[in-house]
Enzyme design. Sequence first.
Site, PDB file in Angstrom:
ATOM      1  N   ARG A  94       0.964  -1.211   0.247  1.00  0.00           N
ATOM      2  CA  ARG A  94      -0.423  -0.223  -0.375  1.00  0.00           C
ATOM      3  C   ARG A  94       0.796   1.231  -0.031  1.00  0.00           C
ATOM      4  NH1 ARG A  94      -1.667   0.543   3.996  1.00  0.00           N
ATOM      5  NH2 ARG A  94      -1.767  -1.009   5.772  1.00  0.00           N
ATOM      6  N   TYR A 233      -1.986  -3.853  -6.791  1.00  0.00           N
ATOM      7  CA  TYR A 233      -1.140  -3.980  -6.230  1.00  0.00           C
ATOM      8  C   TYR A 233      -2.882  -4.431  -4.529  1.00  0.00           C
ATOM      9  CZ  TYR A 233       1.117  -7.252  -3.070  1.00  0.00           C
ATOM     10  OH  TYR A 233       1.392  -7.781  -1.531  1.00  0.00           O
ATOM     11  N   GLY A 234      -2.579  -5.418  -3.659  1.00  0.00           N
ATOM     12  CA  GLY A 234      -3.335  -5.504  -3.212  1.00  0.00           C
ATOM     13  C   GLY A 234      -4.310  -4.165  -2.409  1.00  0.00           C
ATOM     14  N   GLY A 235      -4.471  -2.739  -1.138  1.00  0.00           N
ATOM     15  CA  GLY A 235      -5.265  -2.288  -0.610  1.00  0.00           C
ATOM     16  C   GLY A 235      -4.999  -0.814  -1.786  1.00  0.00           C
ATOM     17  N   LYS A 242      -9.579  -1.679   2.228  1.00  0.00           N
ATOM     18  CA  LYS A 242      -9.851  -1.069   2.783  1.00  0.00           C
ATOM     19  C   LYS A 242      -9.790   0.409   2.152  1.00  0.00           C
ATOM     20  CE  LYS A 242      -6.435  -3.487   4.736  1.00  0.00           C
ATOM     21  NZ  LYS A 242      -6.580  -3.683   6.399  1.00  0.00           N
ATOM     22  N   HIS A 262     -10.732  -2.197  11.564  1.00  0.00           N
ATOM     23  CA  HIS A 262      -9.582  -2.616  11.316  1.00  0.00           C
ATOM     24  C   HIS A 262      -9.444  -4.016  12.447  1.00  0.00           C
ATOM     25  CE1 HIS A 262      -5.252  -2.840   9.456  1.00  0.00           C
ATOM     26  NE2 HIS A 262      -6.086  -3.755   8.636  1.00  0.00           N
ATOM     27  N   SER A 284      -1.756  -3.697  10.321  1.00  0.00           N
ATOM     28  CA  SER A 284      -1.455  -4.739   9.169  1.00  0.00           C
ATOM     29  C   SER A 284       0.164  -5.494   9.688  1.00  0.00           C
ATOM     30  CB  SER A 284      -0.614  -3.658   7.841  1.00  0.00           C
ATOM     31  OG  SER A 284      -2.340  -2.283   8.329  1.00  0.00           O
ATOM     32  N   CYS A 286       0.190  -7.588  11.290  1.00  0.00           N
ATOM     33  CA  CYS A 286       0.679  -7.580  13.396  1.00  0.00           C
ATOM     34  C   CYS A 286      -0.637  -9.017  13.523  1.00  0.00           C
ATOM     35  CB  CYS A 286       0.309  -6.771  14.366  1.00  0.00           C
ATOM     36  SG  CYS A 286       1.154  -5.240  13.870  1.00  0.00           S
ATOM     37  N   GLY A 287      -0.662 -10.461  12.890  1.00  0.00           N
ATOM     38  CA  GLY A 287      -0.951 -11.530  13.022  1.00  0.00           C
ATOM     39  C   GLY A 287      -2.544 -11.716  13.622  1.00  0.00           C
ATOM     40  N   LYS A 288      -3.180 -10.006  12.587  1.00  0.00           N
ATOM     41  CA  LYS A 288      -4.517 -10.543  12.826  1.00  0.00           C
ATOM     42  C   LYS A 288      -4.854 -12.109  12.631  1.00  0.00           C
ATOM     43  CE  LYS A 288      -6.331  -6.966  10.818  1.00  0.00           C
ATOM     44  NZ  LYS A 288      -4.625  -6.123  10.593  1.00  0.00           N
ATOM     45  N   THR A 289      -4.631 -12.664  11.047  1.00  0.00           N
ATOM     46  CA  THR A 289      -4.980 -13.574  10.378  1.00  0.00           C
ATOM     47  C   THR A 289      -4.309 -15.178  11.424  1.00  0.00           C
ATOM     48  OG1 THR A 289      -4.715 -13.543   8.635  1.00  0.00           O
ATOM     49  CG2 THR A 289      -4.761 -14.941   8.324  1.00  0.00           C
ATOM     50  N   ASN A 290      -3.422 -14.806  12.049  1.00  0.00           N
ATOM     51  CA  ASN A 290      -2.550 -15.951  12.936  1.00  0.00           C
ATOM     52  C   ASN A 290      -3.975 -16.262  14.161  1.00  0.00           C
ATOM     53  OD1 ASN A 290      -0.186 -16.604  11.431  1.00  0.00           O
ATOM     54  ND2 ASN A 290       0.368 -15.690  12.777  1.00  0.00           N
ATOM     55  N   ASP A 309      -9.381  -9.167   8.399  1.00  0.00           N
ATOM     56  CA  ASP A 309      -9.013  -8.118   8.626  1.00  0.00           C
ATOM     57  C   ASP A 309      -9.753  -7.112   9.113  1.00  0.00           C
ATOM     58  OD1 ASP A 309      -6.625  -6.967   7.736  1.00  0.00           O
ATOM     59  OD2 ASP A 309      -7.914  -6.337   5.616  1.00  0.00           O
ATOM     60  N   ASN A 399       6.216  -8.778   1.656  1.00  0.00           N
ATOM     61  CA  ASN A 399       5.147  -8.784   1.816  1.00  0.00           C
ATOM     62  C   ASN A 399       4.229  -9.298   0.961  1.00  0.00           C
ATOM     63  OD1 ASN A 399       2.618  -6.890   2.584  1.00  0.00           O
ATOM     64  ND2 ASN A 399       2.791  -5.502   1.311  1.00  0.00           N
ATOM     65  N   ARG A 401       1.612 -12.191  -0.431  1.00  0.00           N
ATOM     66  CA  ARG A 401       0.543 -12.063  -0.344  1.00  0.00           C
ATOM     67  C   ARG A 401      -0.347 -13.511  -0.361  1.00  0.00           C
ATOM     68  NH1 ARG A 401      -2.100  -8.276   3.260  1.00  0.00           N
ATOM     69  NH2 ARG A 401      -0.841  -6.450   3.308  1.00  0.00           N
ATOM     70  N   ARG A 432       2.136  -3.503  17.800  1.00  0.00           N
ATOM     71  CA  ARG A 432       3.900  -4.625  17.639  1.00  0.00           C
ATOM     72  C   ARG A 432       4.519  -3.894  18.799  1.00  0.00           C
ATOM     73  NH1 ARG A 432       6.368  -8.577  14.013  1.00  0.00           N
ATOM     74  NH2 ARG A 432       4.150  -8.803  13.128  1.00  0.00           N
TER      75      ARG A 432
END
Length: 620
Positions: A94, A233-235, A242, A262, A284, A286-290, A309, A399, A401, A432
């Site tokens: 992003r 790319y992405g966002g 986003k 978020h 972003s 920092c482990g939200k998916t985990n 997310d 990054n 994905r 973090r």
Amino acid sequence: MVSTTPPDPKATAMTLLMDTPTTALTTPPADVTEWVNAWSEILTPTDIVWCDGSARERHELIELMQSTGTIEALNPDLRPYSFVARSEPTDVARVESRTFVCSESEDDAGPTNNWMAPDAMRAELLELSQGAMAGRTMYVVPFSMGPIDSPMARYGVQITDSPYVVVSLHLMVRVSNRILNAISGGASWVKCFHTVGAPLAEGEKDVAWPCNDTKYISHFPESREIWSFGSAYGGNALLPKKAFALRIASVMARDEGWLAEHMLLVRITSPEGKRYHMVAAFPSACGKTNFAMMQPSLPGWTVETLGDDISWLAVDDSGNLRAINPEAGFFGVAPGTSASTNPVAMDTLWGNTIFTNVAVTEDGDVWWEGMSKPAPTGLTNWRGEAHNPESGDPAAHPNARFTVGIEQCPSLAEDWDNPEGVVIDAIIFGGRRSDTVPLVMEARDWDHGVYLGATVASEKTAAAEGTVGELRRDPFAMLPFAGYHMGDYMAHWLSIGETLRAGGKMPRIFQVNWFQKDDNGRFIWPGFGDNIRVVEWMVKRIEGHVGVNDTALGLTPHTADIDIDAADIDQDTLAGLLSVNPVKAAADLDASSEFLESFGSKLPEGIRRQLDQARAKLQA
Ligand code: OXD
Ligand code: MN
């Protein structure tokens, strides 16, 4: 979309696993057609394709992208119907410096957003966009954020000249003709315009990843529009994510009295079978998916995934805070994901996945740093070159994905698509931080919780351009995503608290920090599945089973109340992780205070009061 070649039956069988039901399109709504035609006159695409979200459409686009070199098939025996895309090295994250909130008034965008007057931005982008789709197809993609027909869902239409974006949208959100039919019936919609900004001259050969060095991701909050130029790319390019579900939706939420955040969304079930729903805002990467796919290390606990997310939250008729995940897929950070850190994600990625900027193994599978040790030999790196381990460069971009539909997630809650959403028991904020912020704290009340969200800071990751590791203030993990003045955003959070106090169940608010490091720079808390130990403590607090220490920063656990049985950590280390260092806390308070004071008169009184109380407590 009209098909030219019938899809391969094996591939179709797999793609159908995650197909979106489609409805025949009657006549596209007049306002959408008008908008599409107006853009088409400016952009001059070769043709216009109205997308329906079907597996056939996805398959045709995948074939097209293979023929142009945008994606390459992975080994179908190892990673069925999966592909790798390699972006231009300048288009890997992003670009916050090129992201603008173009509200009518600069004051409404606030000091944390780039602002440009809407007319000036439109003029600039219109000039750049003249003929920008020449030689390309314009795809019109109707989508719903949230279960179609849910009272909490909102609709949008994205035009784009990138088949990579269309296929990613198929995986990420609900793409369907039903949305156009709903718009014909009067539903409102967000206008999302996207171009890679790389017109093709007559006969010019395309490149694998078209984009433009000039990039703009511009938001017009009043007219609910997004104009994105130059990136695939992405966002920057998947506008429902986003740009819509956070920046524009946060403005809709302010105007309509809800929250666009978020945040991941999970259901936790205790060994007694009691269910709790939690949302958690971490910056972003920092482990939200985990966290959303956690395999708890404590017996009897389960975590079911509802979202990783973004969450939309609203107070329902009974006064409870309800949440839905507006998305329908994951655009997750690959590096660091492995069978030990996130086995559920690894299972989710068995096939039907688009990988971007990962490395590829000799036998045609994907690889990234953290997946296994040592790295396999013979890797092709994210730039498509032979990887040289001596170079010190990573094989996958930090990054890199994966893009995959949510229904492939083995820990997905069965009722993930329920239009009603779920009632929230706890809200978690986190960042973090190598030190200063304890492993976990509970807020004293809603307003203190809003203050904890407002003072989140985090060491930067590779998800956006910038220096990795640098500490930045990131209130509510929304610094790059709030579509209006951050001070007003905090006031809006305080006002939701007032609404909740008036009626329903008040969710508890917590702050966590999984990332404290020892003197050798190693993470102290084991994290991942062991984070359930902290969640278990939260549940004990919700149930009123345990007391707390009232510290200067917030309510911290008694060390004995966190179960570390069979964890790789001892009581003393845990006590250290839970402790508050008054010198560091005071320095952090100064930094928070300076940041928050930059909002001037927009800093809500409620937050200023919390700052004063924190200072008084630290000095006591
Ligand atoms: C993301 C991000 O892609 O937060 O989710 O950057
Ligand atoms: Mn995110």
